[in-house]
Design an enzyme around this catalytic site. Structure first.
Site, mmCIF file in Angstrom:
data_model
loop_
_atom_site.group_PDB
_atom_site.id
_atom_site.type_symbol
_atom_site.label_atom_id
_atom_site.label_comp_id
_atom_site.label_asym_id
_atom_site.label_seq_id
_atom_site.Cartn_x
_atom_site.Cartn_y
_atom_site.Cartn_z
ATOM 1 C CG HIS A 1 -1.857 0.999 0.843
ATOM 2 N ND1 HIS A 1 -2.952 1.060 0.172
ATOM 3 C CD2 HIS A 1 -1.705 2.978 1.307
ATOM 4 C CE1 HIS A 1 -3.385 2.976 -0.003
ATOM 5 N NE2 HIS A 1 -2.748 3.418 0.723
ATOM 6 C CE1 TYR B 1 -1.757 8.039 -0.535
ATOM 7 C CE2 TYR B 1 -1.737 6.066 0.270
ATOM 8 C CZ TYR B 1 -2.444 7.308 -0.596
ATOM 9 O OH TYR B 1 -3.942 7.843 0.145
ATOM 10 C CG HIS C 1 -8.517 1.807 -8.164
ATOM 11 N ND1 HIS C 1 -9.179 2.737 -7.675
ATOM 12 C CD2 HIS C 1 -7.746 1.620 -7.650
ATOM 13 C CE1 HIS C 1 -7.816 3.506 -6.663
ATOM 14 N NE2 HIS C 1 -7.452 2.835 -6.994
ATOM 15 C CG PHE C 2 -4.484 -1.154 -11.083
ATOM 16 C CD1 PHE C 2 -3.718 -1.300 -12.191
ATOM 17 C CD2 PHE C 2 -4.785 -2.220 -10.239
ATOM 18 C CE1 PHE C 2 -3.105 -1.989 -12.658
ATOM 19 C CE2 PHE C 2 -4.051 -3.216 -10.717
ATOM 20 C CZ PHE C 2 -3.762 -3.689 -11.650
ATOM 21 C CG HIS C 3 -4.164 0.648 -16.058
ATOM 22 N ND1 HIS C 3 -5.033 -0.654 -14.935
ATOM 23 C CD2 HIS C 3 -3.299 0.403 -16.796
ATOM 24 C CE1 HIS C 3 -4.088 -1.430 -15.683
ATOM 25 N NE2 HIS C 3 -3.074 -0.565 -16.990
ATOM 26 N NE ARG D 1 -6.031 -7.470 -10.767
ATOM 27 C CZ ARG D 1 -5.044 -7.112 -9.771
ATOM 28 N NH1 ARG D 1 -5.469 -7.187 -8.686
ATOM 29 N NH2 ARG D 1 -4.323 -7.084 -10.009
ATOM 30 N NE ARG D 2 -2.783 -10.064 -11.003
ATOM 31 C CZ ARG D 2 -1.815 -10.689 -9.449
ATOM 32 N NH1 ARG D 2 -1.658 -11.247 -9.178
ATOM 33 N NH2 ARG D 2 -0.936 -9.318 -9.517
HETATM 34 C C1 HEM Z 1 -1.084 1.126 -23.307
HETATM 35 C C2 HEM Z 1 -1.346 1.298 -21.862
HETATM 36 C C3 HEM Z 1 -1.952 -0.290 -21.597
HETATM 37 C C4 HEM Z 1 -2.243 -1.278 -21.257
HETATM 38 C C5 HEM Z 1 -3.564 -1.159 -23.140
HETATM 39 C C6 HEM Z 1 -2.668 -1.884 -20.430
HETATM 40 C C7 HEM Z 1 -3.804 -2.818 -20.011
HETATM 41 C C8 HEM Z 1 -3.674 -3.304 -19.338
HETATM 42 C C9 HEM Z 1 -5.326 -4.584 -19.191
HETATM 43 C C10 HEM Z 1 -6.016 -4.695 -20.499
HETATM 44 C C11 HEM Z 1 -5.322 -5.390 -17.954
HETATM 45 C C12 HEM Z 1 -5.641 -6.124 -17.362
HETATM 46 C C13 HEM Z 1 -5.154 -7.561 -17.416
HETATM 47 C C14 HEM Z 1 -5.696 -7.922 -16.419
HETATM 48 O O1 HEM Z 1 -6.262 -8.176 -14.644
HETATM 49 O O2 HEM Z 1 -5.740 -9.823 -17.074
HETATM 50 C C15 HEM Z 1 -3.156 -4.738 -17.646
HETATM 51 C C16 HEM Z 1 -2.766 -4.881 -15.834
HETATM 52 C C17 HEM Z 1 -1.704 -3.715 -15.245
HETATM 53 N N1 HEM Z 1 -1.653 -2.569 -15.442
HETATM 54 FE FE1 HEM Z 1 -2.396 -1.773 -17.476
HETATM 55 N N2 HEM Z 1 -2.027 -0.873 -19.361
HETATM 56 C C18 HEM Z 1 -1.149 -0.254 -19.832
HETATM 57 C C19 HEM Z 1 -0.618 1.147 -19.078
HETATM 58 C C20 HEM Z 1 -0.380 0.001 -18.373
HETATM 59 C C21 HEM Z 1 0.189 1.498 -16.860
HETATM 60 C C22 HEM Z 1 1.088 2.603 -17.757
HETATM 61 C C23 HEM Z 1 1.076 1.043 -15.768
HETATM 62 C C24 HEM Z 1 1.520 1.561 -14.273
HETATM 63 C C25 HEM Z 1 2.929 2.607 -14.758
HETATM 64 C C26 HEM Z 1 0.317 -0.254 -16.091
HETATM 65 C C27 HEM Z 1 0.253 -1.331 -14.400
HETATM 66 C C28 HEM Z 1 -0.526 -2.640 -14.598
HETATM 67 C C29 HEM Z 1 -0.842 -3.464 -13.232
HETATM 68 C C30 HEM Z 1 0.467 -2.684 -11.941
HETATM 69 C C31 HEM Z 1 -1.387 -4.590 -14.121
HETATM 70 C C32 HEM Z 1 -2.058 -5.456 -13.329
HETATM 71 C C33 HEM Z 1 -1.058 -6.581 -13.858
HETATM 72 C C34 HEM Z 1 -0.841 -8.041 -12.569
HETATM 73 O O3 HEM Z 1 -2.744 -8.221 -12.353
HETATM 74 O O4 HEM Z 1 -0.837 -8.683 -12.382
HETATM 75 N N3 HEM Z 1 -0.659 -0.285 -17.036
HETATM 76 N N4 HEM Z 1 -3.363 -3.104 -18.144
HETATM 77 CU CU LIG Z 2 -3.910 0.115 -0.566
#
Ligand code: HEM
Ligand SMILES: [Cu+2]
Length: 555
Positions: A230, A234, A381-383, A444-445
């Site tokens: 968490h 921050y 949320h985190f996007h 998710r995932r």
């Molecule tokens: C091109 C831009 C981006 C697209 C299209 C994108 C798309 C996605 C999608 C569809 C997922 C969900 C996958 C799933 O749950 O099966 C995901 C997960 C995630 N994304 Fe992105 N994302 C982008 C940029 C970013 C950026 C800039 C960050 C952070 C600075 C980020 C951090 C994450 C994280 C931490 C996860 C979770 C991974 C996990 O569940 O282990 N993403 N993204």
């Molecule tokens: Cu938290």
């Protein structure tokens, strides 16, 4: 006399600029490579499976998702933040680092760690997602590499603390300049926060992956992980806040509305960032309900400094907008310099962050959390938060920072403005669809395109995820291209190179009460709160450690 009025001007030396530049270079490469997987994931949602063409280089959806999470959420952020904190410390205190060698060692340690982590990630022997929850097991090199990245960031942190202490000694009774204070505070928070993953990796995951112990305790590992997980958010966010409070007002032509409120908000974040980790573990069976309630309550406490931030930043911007001739209830917003890509990036980041914050209140609520837990709502949320409020702000910062440290002009500023809007539009489509899908129960995932259980009502939203993801990818490519062309462009006339924007405070910062500029009471308070909120539960879990889960590979 006000000390914010340039008593001594300090320009970064060429060496300092290059050192900061190395951090930013690694960060942008990480964002670029990490984001390549974003659209792959997003397209997969509507059944467009590109992974089959990428085999055997990429073994699975999960290998890509691990690379995406690690490179974007952990590497892009950490390298950018540490590089930026070099700048805020040196420029804020108007003096060079006291032990530049220490910072060099820190940077190299981070880089060696990154390479050590990258090898198993690319080889497909660390497909454990960026949260690396056991019993998913990675190669030892993955854990060792991550440890080195964290240790390197600690070492750079010591460099900042020593520099700050030197400044304090030479300037008794004077309020520390806001950007320097805030950057150093963020690094101090980070030192405390990362004790969780340090304990997790050193006492459990590393010996386990090296074969020294046969099995592990997933629940204790999760508790350690979220002790860090968490406050990690921050650690990402506060540097964006440093820019929103301490730089953006200057870029917009105004001043920081209140130095005192800004500092108070930062101290409150220090107090309540760590003792809230159980809000990620609401459904974990091994933690008593009472503790979860306490952490949920403390999470709501974060609302207060968040509102202080909203108030202070908006007031600073309104002051700027009205000074620029904006009138009426919203006329001042239009009067802000939207044509400056750095400003538009940060304003758009701030707007989306409000929605991220509202969604965050849902996540934090013990009972409603069960509705959205582990659904696509969470990445939705985190996007908005780390992938926009933080990332788009860092992009905005780099629109002046990279020209400043390279001595070049920003390549096609008008494209850069378009880039920020493309991101904004792509993210609205993407994240709204992800939130809605989550409410409809989509996990998710999960490569949803291959899931046999997808109901018809999801399909439009799945398509919107793909469309939004595609647009976002265009924005990433535009950003990387602009950075590349800027860094490789011709040297510019020094007069055309942007200065580091530092906002003056509306009121003399010397009037800020001294207790808002002193680390000790707040650090003690933070430690006490952590001991109270985490101590009993952690001790119980350690005392009853159950090393009975053997490692499993990725699906
Ligand atoms: C091109 C831009 C981006 C697209 C299209 C994108 C798309 C996605 C999608 C569809 C997922 C969900 C996958 C799933 O749950 O099966 C995901 C997960 C995630 N994304 Fe992105 N994302 C982008 C940029 C970013 C950026 C800039 C960050 C952070 C600075 C980020 C951090 C994450 C994280 C931490 C996860 C979770 C991974 C996990 O569940 O282990 N993403 N993204
Ligand atoms: Cu938290």
């Amino acid at each position: 006399m006000t000390i914010s009025a340039e008593k001594t001007k300090y320009e970064l030396t060429g060496q300092e600029k290059r050192f900061i530049g190395w951090h930013i270079l690694v960060a942008v490469i990480a964002l670029f490579v990490g984001s390549l997987f974003g659209p792959l994931q997003a397209f997969e949602f509507s059944g467009w499976d590109l992974y089959q063409y990428l085999a055997p280089a990429l073994k699975s959806y999960y290998q890509g998702l691990t690379l995406h999470g690690v490179l974007n959420a952990l590497v892009w952020t950490t390298f950018f933040i540490v590089g930026f904190t070099n700048l805020t410390t040196i420029k804020g205190l108007r003096r060079p680092l006291s032990h530049p060698m220490l910072n060099k060692i820190g940077f190299w340690t981070m880089l060696v760690g990154l390479v050590t982590t990258a090898v198993p990630l690319l080889a497909g022997t660390a497909t454990v997602l960026y949260t690396f929850y056991p019993p998913l097991e990675a190669s030892w090199a993955f854990y060792l590499g991550l440890t080195l990245v964290v240790v390197g960031s600690w070492i750079e942190g010591y460099g900042f603390f020593l520099t700050y202490r030197g400044w304090r000694k030479d300037n008794p009774g004077i309020r520390s300049p806001f950007i320097a204070f805030a950057g150093v505070m963020n690094m101090a928070m980070w030192q405390i926060a990362t004790l969780g993953v340090a304990a997790e990796i050193l006492s459990m995951l590393l010996p386990w992956s090296l074969g020294m112990i046969d099995a592990t305790d997933p629940e204790l590992a999760r508790t350690y992980f979220w002790f860090t997980g968490h406050p990690l958010v921050y650690f990402w966010l506060l540097p964006a806040y440093i820019s929103w409070y301490g730089m953006l007002p200057k870029q917009a032509g105004g001043k920081l509305f209140s130095d005192s409120l800004a500092r108070l908000a930062f101290w409150l974040f220090l107090l309540v960032s760590v003792p809230v980790g159980f809000h990620h573990q609401f459904v974990d069976p091994g933690i008593a309900t009472g503790w979860k309630w306490i952490h949920a309550g403390l999470t709501y406490a974060v609302f207060f400094p968040s509102m202080l931030t909203a108030f202070t930043v908006i007031a600073s911007l309104e002051y700027a907008g009205r000074k620029r001739g904006g009138t009426g209830l919203i006329g001042w917003i239009r009067a802000l310099p939207w044509k400056d890509p750095s400003v538009s990036a940060q304003l758009l980041a701030g707007i989306l962050f409000m929605f991220g914050g509202i969604g965050g209140l849902v996540n934090a609520s013990y009972n409603i959390n069960t509705v959205i837990h582990n659904t696509t709502w969470v990445p939705g949320h985190f996007h908005l938060t780390v992938a926009t409020a933080v990332t788009l702000s860092f992009i905005g910062i780099s629109y002046w920072l990279v020209p400043h440290i390279t001595g070049k002009k920003l390549y096609k500023p008008s494209w850069a403005v378009v880039q920020t809007w493309v991101w904004f539009v792509g993210m609205i489509i993407f994240s709204n669809a992800m939130h809605v899908l989550g409410l409809l129960g989509a996990p998710r995932r999960t490569p949803l395109g291959e899931a046999p259980y997808v109901p018809e009502e999801w399909s439009g939203h799945l398509l919107r995820v793909s469309i939004g993801g595609g647009i976002l990818f265009v924005a990433v490519i535009m950003y990387v291209w602009i950075m590349l062309r800027t860094a490789t462009g011709k040297k510019a006339d020094p007069e055309d190179v942007p200065e580091i924007p530092i906002a003056e405070s509306l009121r003399d910062p010397q009037l800020t009460p001294e207790w808002l500029d002193s680390f000790k009471p707040w650090l003690i308070g933070a430690v006490i709160l952590i001991v109270v909120a985490y101590g009993p539960q952690l001790l119980e879990q350690i005392a009853n450690i159950q090393l009975n889960a053997p490692g499993i590979g990725p699906p």
